[in-house]
Design an enzyme around this catalytic site. Sequence first.
Site, short mmCIF file in Angstrom:
data_model
loop_
_atom_site.label_atom_id
_atom_site.label_comp_id
_atom_site.label_asym_id
_atom_site.label_seq_id
_atom_site.Cartn_x
_atom_site.Cartn_y
_atom_site.Cartn_z
N GLY A 249 0.78 -1.22 0.00
CA GLY A 249 0.00 0.00 0.00
C GLY A 249 0.81 1.27 0.00
O GLY A 249 0.27 2.36 0.19
N CYS A 362 -16.98 5.02 -26.64
CA CYS A 362 -18.32 5.62 -26.74
C CYS A 362 -18.89 5.73 -25.33
O CYS A 362 -19.81 5.01 -24.94
CB CYS A 362 -19.20 4.76 -27.64
SG CYS A 362 -20.78 5.53 -28.04
#
Length: 432
Positions: A249, A362
Site C-alpha cells: 500500500g 463511446c
Amino acid sequence: MFVSENLNVNEKGNLTIGGVDTVELAKEYGTPLYVMDEELIRKHCRSFKNSIDKFYGGKGLVCYASKSFCCLEMCRVMKDEGIGLDVVSIGELYTAVKAGADCENICFHGNNKTDEELEYAVDMKVGRIIVDNIFELERLDRISKEKGTVANIMFRIKPGIDAHTHDFVRTGQIDSKFGFALETGEAMEAVNKAISCKNIHLKGLHCHIGSQIFDIDPFVEAAKVMLKFIADIKKSTGFTVSELNLGGGFGIMYTENDDPVPYENYMEKVSAAVADTCSEYGIEQPFILIEPGRSMAGPAGITLYTCGGVKHIPGIRTYVSVDGGMTDNPRYALYQSKYDALVANKASQPKDSVVTIAGKCCESGDLIGEGMSIQEAAPGDIIAVCATGAYNYSMASNYNRVGKPAVVFVKDGGSKVVVKRETLDDIIRNDI
C-alpha cells in the site's frame, strides 16, 4: 520536474524513459503503448529487499503484488531479484508457475477462491494460502485431506486501521469484504478452528490496510495491533504464530503534489515498532513479509498515445483526444485518479495548455484526466501519461471491442516486447 526518476528530455526535445526516446518507441511499436523501465523495476526490488534484510536481520521476505502488473517477464524479473509473489487468482498463479517462480515464496490471496483455485494452489505447493473466511478454511482442510497433504495458511485480519485513502482502496477497517475482524472475536475463533484442523498448518497472519498511503503511522499502528493479537493467541492457546505479513500500500508520486515516503524510512520505523512491541508482550519476533506492488511497478511505466484531435469549447474546456482511454487506463473513471502528462515530442517546451485528455470509447466518462497541464497539442503528437506501470495493463478491458496495447520493456538503451498487442483475431478468438 518529472514524477519518475527515469524520465528525461533528449537533444531532440523528446521525452525519454530509461534513456530511450519515447517518440521513436511510438513509431516502432505503435500506440497506445505501455512502456516499462526494467532497470527501475529492478532498482525498486533491490531497495525493498535490502531494507527488509537490513532492518529485520534477514528474517523477512518481499513479495511483489502481481495484481499491479503481471506477465511472464515481470515474474521472471522478480525471480531473478529474489522477490516472492503475491497472487490473487488462478490466472496470476498459473503465470507465476509458467515463469518458473518458486511456489514456496508465493502468497495466494483472494476473498472468494474457488475449489479449482484452492486445488491448484495445493497441487503447486504454494507456500502460503491467505485464508479469508471460515468457509474457505473448511474447504481447504477438506481438499488437503483428499490430497493427503497439509496446507500452509495465513489468516487475513482486519486490524481496524483507517489508512486515510480513497474509500474503494481502504481494506483494513471492520466494514470490508476482506478478512476476519478482531473486534467481533471471529479472528480468534478462526485461529482455534485452524489449530484443530489436521490438514492445515497456521503459519501466520496477514493484514493490508489500503493502497496509495503516504503516512507511515497507519503501518506502525497496524503492526502493533497484529503483534498484540499474536500475543493474545499465544496466551489463549499456547500456539506460536511464526510469521506476520504486513501487506503493501506504499504510495507513489503520480503528480508533483504527491509526497511518498522513502521505502527505507518506512522499513526503519515499522521494524522499530515491531521490535518494541514484541519485547513489550514477551513474544519472539515473527518472520516478516511485505507486499509492495504499485511502488515497484507504477513509477517504472508510462503510456504513449497519439493525439487524434483537439476540440476547443470556448469558456468551457479543451479536449485532447487520444487513441486509448478507459480501456487501457480505467483508474480515472473508477477513482478520479490524477496523473501527470505531457506531449512527448514537445517535452522541452513549457506546459502552457490546460486540457481534458479524452479517450476514444463511446462513453462520456472515458477520460484520462481533467484540468491537466500539458504542452500545446496537435493531431499526430505523442501524448505521454506518466506513472502508469501499475493497475493499467492489469485493469485493461476490451470495452467497445478495443484491443489491449502491447507492453514494451526498455533496458540498456534497447527495447523488447514482453506482451504482444492484441489483434482483431484476438478479439474474436473465443467467439463461437
